[in-house]
Design a protein around this motif. Structure first.
Motif, PDB file in Angstrom:
ATOM      1  N   LEU A 414       0.827  -1.208   0.000  1.00  0.00           N
ATOM      2  CA  LEU A 414       0.000   0.000   0.000  1.00  0.00           C
ATOM      3  C   LEU A 414       0.862   1.260   0.000  1.00  0.00           C
ATOM      4  O   LEU A 414       0.541   2.243  -0.677  1.00  0.00           O
ATOM      5  CB  LEU A 414      -0.923  -0.011   1.219  1.00  0.00           C
ATOM      6  CG  LEU A 414      -1.925  -1.182   1.291  1.00  0.00           C
ATOM      7  CD1 LEU A 414      -2.646  -1.185   2.622  1.00  0.00           C
ATOM      8  CD2 LEU A 414      -2.918  -1.114   0.136  1.00  0.00           C
ATOM      9  N   GLN A 415       1.962   1.217   0.736  1.00  0.00           N
ATOM     10  CA  GLN A 415       2.865   2.366   0.767  1.00  0.00           C
ATOM     11  C   GLN A 415       3.521   2.580  -0.595  1.00  0.00           C
ATOM     12  O   GLN A 415       3.643   3.716  -1.070  1.00  0.00           O
ATOM     13  CB  GLN A 415       3.931   2.160   1.839  1.00  0.00           C
ATOM     14  CG  GLN A 415       4.872   3.351   2.006  1.00  0.00           C
ATOM     15  CD  GLN A 415       5.900   3.124   3.107  1.00  0.00           C
ATOM     16  OE1 GLN A 415       6.042   2.007   3.618  1.00  0.00           O
ATOM     17  NE2 GLN A 415       6.612   4.160   3.481  1.00  0.00           N
ATOM     18  N   LEU A 416       3.928   1.488  -1.227  1.00  0.00           N
ATOM     19  CA  LEU A 416       4.512   1.579  -2.568  1.00  0.00           C
ATOM     20  C   LEU A 416       3.525   2.183  -3.566  1.00  0.00           C
ATOM     21  O   LEU A 416       3.879   3.040  -4.383  1.00  0.00           O
ATOM     22  CB  LEU A 416       4.930   0.198  -3.052  1.00  0.00           C
ATOM     23  CG  LEU A 416       6.334  -0.308  -2.744  1.00  0.00           C
ATOM     24  CD1 LEU A 416       6.482  -1.729  -3.266  1.00  0.00           C
ATOM     25  CD2 LEU A 416       7.391   0.585  -3.351  1.00  0.00           C
ATOM     26  N   ALA A 417       2.282   1.727  -3.507  1.00  0.00           N
ATOM     27  CA  ALA A 417       1.272   2.210  -4.439  1.00  0.00           C
ATOM     28  C   ALA A 417       1.051   3.709  -4.281  1.00  0.00           C
ATOM     29  O   ALA A 417       0.922   4.444  -5.269  1.00  0.00           O
ATOM     30  CB  ALA A 417      -0.039   1.453  -4.225  1.00  0.00           C
ATOM     31  N   THR A 418       1.027   4.181  -3.052  1.00  0.00           N
ATOM     32  CA  THR A 418       0.849   5.618  -2.797  1.00  0.00           C
ATOM     33  C   THR A 418       1.997   6.417  -3.381  1.00  0.00           C
ATOM     34  O   THR A 418       1.798   7.459  -4.026  1.00  0.00           O
ATOM     35  CB  THR A 418       0.730   5.875  -1.285  1.00  0.00           C
ATOM     36  OG1 THR A 418      -0.398   5.150  -0.766  1.00  0.00           O
ATOM     37  CG2 THR A 418       0.554   7.360  -0.996  1.00  0.00           C
TER      38      THR A 418
END
Length: 531
Positions: A414-418
């Motif tokens: 999720l952090q990567l996607a953001t």
């Protein structure tokens, strides 16, 4: 190597078997072959970790077919001792690695699964060595117990605690969804088990209801729901697709209207509502509490297809774990640990809130089932008999990483996607597509047509959609020919055209994602310049 030495002095342990499949003792053959295979596995993984390695060794399927031929020999060569020549075997295994997509590059962003882990490889090796059918516990005691324990653990995290829940592994999410539809039919319409669809038609007619059973699902659902309707004998006309909002979530109001319309116009009788938790294209999550309320009002079975997004329940971030709020209200849930959690293919589960609902699939087979306890006879719960002990892989993952580790893994993605979305937004030559809210792990974008005004994708006319989709497809083909990244393209909701779609897997390197975005921008710029 310790062991018996054959009369010819080759050091291969003798075997009393007449079968060529065991010309020597299995332990002796394994001691010689498996280290060689393991070395090839390690070489494949190590190659994938090198930045210059192609994610795919060929640029197109026709190129692949020209490059690779697989032999099916009538006989095999042997060595001086009369044993099969192992060179051909090792060459064949090496050919598999040399011509396969290499997920260990971290640049395979095409599908909803990615590379497994060394634990997964070890788990598959254990399963192959045990080679047990998990249809009855007497044949697979530990594998059956692992399945039972994993089902209990998953039911607990999804809130199936009020009644006695149950579940089982299935050969893929599509199979799990199909079994859910069949189980729902048999529980909602009692004659289905013995009389099939004809019995359901008569049952509904006797009650003064429209004779066609209807399944309601979102326009963004997985195609397996359509396949399930075919498999259950309902046909595609029994599947009602419900409109979604701009983020890809099924609209509860539209569902309610579709249900009421079906009843009022007597086009059919609703029996199942399918909610999707993690759609294939946008990664959207349907609103479960609202859909559960509609299902209760209309007496429908509520199934949640959480094949992709289900592991979000492990997230340590409340706004994401909360996407599965209301899962305890469902009658059944599908989840695929082989996707987001990187368990080796295949590993899928169907969970049910009430264990008794699975009795609709049970048959007496005295030659196989020697008790009425479904925990001892997993094949009683499903339509199949041959069953690989896939739950063992998930159990070993749970032992290795724990529930907390699953959560940290999901949150890393999720952090990567953001971060990736912000990087795309910094590129004026790119057009970002609709995003799930909150953002999940699929990101859709495409090269922006330089001459177009910044009018937003939702105001495009059909010709603009066609032109921009053509640009997307050009970028996709060029990326495919370069072989450094594997991505896909997909048409997005509301007829806004094709976008490059990538899946941000939690173990992907941010540097690789930036490089991919840069290449899309560069290829797109070249395309529009010549176009």
């Amino acid at each position: 190597m310790a062991g018996h030495t054959s009369a010819n002095g080759t050091g291969k342990a003798a075997s009393s078997s007449r079968s060529p499949l065991q010309a020597e003792a299995a332990s002796s053959e394994a001691a010689r072959l498996l280290p060689q295979v393991l070395q090839l596995v390690q070489d494949f993984i190590a190659s994938g970790e090198k930045p210059e390695t192609y994610v795919a060794p060929w640029g197109s399927i026709p190129d692949f077919r020209k490059a690779v031929t697989l032999d099916l020999p009538d006989s095999v060569s042997t060595d001086a001792a009369g044993m099969p020549d192992e060179t051909a075997l090792m060459d064949a295994i090496k050919l598999v690695f040399d011509h396969s997509v290499n997920p260990w590059t971290g640049r395979f962003l095409d599908k909803l699964y990615a590379a497994t882990t060394p634990v997964g490889i070890a788990a598959d090796l254990v399963l192959s060595a045990v080679n047990a059918n998990a249809h009855v516990m007497s044949a697979s005691p530990v594998l059956s117990l692992a399945e039972e324990r994993c089902v209990e653990g998953l039911c607990e995290v999804f809130g199936f605690t009020e009644k006695k829940p149950d579940g089982l592994t299935m050969p893929g999410g599509s199979a799990a969804n199909t079994l859910a539809v069949q189980t729902a039919l048999a529980n909602v319409f009692p004659p289905f088990r013995t009389q099939g669809v004809l019995g359901v038609v008569q049952y509904l007619a006797d009650k003064g209801k429209a004779p066609r059973p209807l399944l309601f699902t979102s326009s963004q659902c997985h195609y397996s729901l359509d396949k399930a309707a075919i498999s259950a004998g309902l046909g595609l006309d029994s599947v009602v697709k419900v409109a979604c909002d701009k983020t890809g979530r099924m609209c509860p109001k539209a569902l309610e209207e579709a249900l009421e319309q079906a009843v009022q116009q007597r086009t059919g009788t609703p029996f199942l509502i399918n909610a999707t938790s993690g759609t294939t294209v946008l990664g959207s999550f349907d609103p479960l509490p609202e859909l559960a309320a509609v299902a209760r009002k209309h007496g429908c079975w509520l199934h949640i297809d959480a094949s992709w997004g289900g592991p979000i329940v492990f997230s340590h971030r409340a706004e994401y774990a909360g996407l599965m709020k209301g899962s305890q209200l469902a009658d059944s849930i599908t989840i695929n640990p082989h996707k987001l959690l990187n368990v080796p293919l295949q590993c899928s589960f169907l969970l049910v809130r009430d264990a008794d609902t699975l009795s609709a699939n049970s048959l007496d087979a005295g030659y196989l089932f020697h008790s009425k306890d479904r925990r001892e006879n997993a094949a009683m719960k499903t339509m199949g008999c041959g069953r690989r002990g896939d739950a063992l892989k998930f159990w070993l993952y749970w032992v290795r990483y724990g529930k907390q580790g699953f959560g940290h893994h999901v949150d890393a993605g999720l952090q990567l996607a953001t971060q990736l979305v912000e990087y795309i937004r910094s590129k004026p030559e790119l057009e970002l597509g609709p995003l799930a809210h909150p953002l999940f792990l699929q990101i859709c974008f495409r090269p922006k047509q330089p001459s177009s005004a910044d009018d937003g994708a939702h105001t495009l006319d059909p010709e603009q959609v066609r032109v921009r989709s053509k640009g997307t497809q050009f970028v996709y083909q060029e990326l495919k020919s370069r072989r450094m990244f594997a991505v896909d393209f997909a048409p997005l909701p509301n007829d806004i055209g094709d976008y490059i779609r990538l899946v941000v897997h939690p173990r992907t390197r941010m540097d690789d994602l930036r490089t991919l975005v840069d290449q899309v921008a560069e290829i797109g710029h070249a395309y529009w310049k010549q176009a």
